[in-house]
Design an enzyme around this catalytic site. Sequence first.
Site, short mmCIF file in Angstrom:
data_model
loop_
_atom_site.label_atom_id
_atom_site.label_comp_id
_atom_site.label_asym_id
_atom_site.label_seq_id
_atom_site.Cartn_x
_atom_site.Cartn_y
_atom_site.Cartn_z
N ASN A 8 -15.89 9.98 -18.95
CA ASN A 8 -14.75 9.24 -19.50
C ASN A 8 -13.48 9.77 -18.85
OD1 ASN A 8 -12.83 7.95 -21.00
ND2 ASN A 8 -13.23 9.06 -22.91
N TRP A 9 -12.99 9.01 -17.88
CA TRP A 9 -11.80 9.47 -17.16
C TRP A 9 -10.53 9.38 -18.00
CZ3 TRP A 9 -12.43 6.49 -11.85
CH2 TRP A 9 -13.44 7.10 -11.10
N HIS A 94 -12.83 4.53 -29.23
CA HIS A 94 -12.61 5.95 -28.95
C HIS A 94 -11.54 6.48 -29.91
CE1 HIS A 94 -11.42 9.65 -27.01
NE2 HIS A 94 -12.60 9.62 -26.39
N GLU A 166 -18.46 11.79 -31.62
CA GLU A 166 -17.44 12.68 -31.07
C GLU A 166 -16.58 13.24 -32.20
OE1 GLU A 166 -16.48 11.76 -26.70
OE2 GLU A 166 -15.36 10.34 -27.89
N GLY A 172 -11.44 17.56 -26.25
CA GLY A 172 -10.39 18.14 -25.42
C GLY A 172 -9.86 19.47 -25.93
N SER A 211 -15.84 18.39 -25.65
CA SER A 211 -15.88 19.66 -24.92
C SER A 211 -17.25 19.96 -24.29
CB SER A 211 -15.43 20.80 -25.82
OG SER A 211 -14.09 20.59 -26.23
N GLY A 233 -12.82 15.80 -20.06
CA GLY A 233 -12.21 16.76 -19.13
C GLY A 233 -13.13 17.20 -18.01
P1 PGA Z 1 -13.64 16.04 -23.73
O1 PGA Z 1 -13.46 14.49 -24.15
O2 PGA Z 1 -14.96 16.14 -23.00
O3 PGA Z 1 -12.47 16.32 -22.83
O4 PGA Z 1 -13.64 16.84 -24.98
C1 PGA Z 1 -14.54 13.72 -24.60
C2 PGA Z 1 -14.08 12.32 -24.94
O5 PGA Z 1 -12.99 12.17 -25.52
O6 PGA Z 1 -14.77 11.33 -24.66
#
Ligand code: PGA
Length: 251
Positions: A8-9, A94, A166, A172, A211, A233
Amino acid sequence: MKKLIIANWKMYYGPIKAGAWIRAFRRERLPKELDIAVAAPFVSLAAVRSSLGRASTPAIAAQNVFWAREGAFTGEVSPDMLLEFDTTYCLVGHSERRTHLGETDKMVAKKAKALQAAGISPVICVGETAAERKRGDATKVVRGQVREAMEGLKVDGRAPFVIAYEPIWSIGTGQPCSARQAKEMHDVIHEVIFKKFKVKCGEVRVIYGGSVEPRNISEYLNTVGIDGALVGGASLDPRSFGLLCRSAAPA
Ligand code: PGA
């Protein structure tokens, strides 16, 4: 069913950088036992499509969609438009969209239904906040989100839906939810899906996001009930995302 890993960019990489990412990622050794996709911003879908040439990995995913086929909806993009780029998956709901753009469960349900009707697999994102978990409401919140999002969906061989769990407190933040904690919620989600569709765990993929990194991916993917990962990320660098994919499915 193969495990699914989606990059997921988010709001990174316009067309120029997107093309460079795809070319670099295509040089990585990729495990065949995984489905891999990349969720690009709308403006970069054409660059991703053309940089792939005839290659089908990574599959193309979008990050959002609107539910109508066409019409006076300034700024929106329809499922049919996404199909023009051979889009296989599309994220919906999301947490960043729910938080910053006010997306509700009802909107998520409409988007997911429209995608499936067009032949694109909706990847429905759900998850609780830290406060909801603290209050002991995590399961209730996630159950409600999943139930409502599945309202108009089918178990469809052509465009199977995916649920991405999530936990918001883990997105993040570098604070991953343990594989054990994630499994507890995945079991709940599989149970909600079973209640509605009577399909066995494994027939509908429930993937984990928050993460995820090369060093912890195998822990998640080796857990029964976790059918893949949504990676933010750690997907921005094509080489480390390649490493993450290899770590997920060691050769
Ligand atoms: P992250 O984001 O891997 O940076 O925690 C995941 C996402 O929001 O899809």
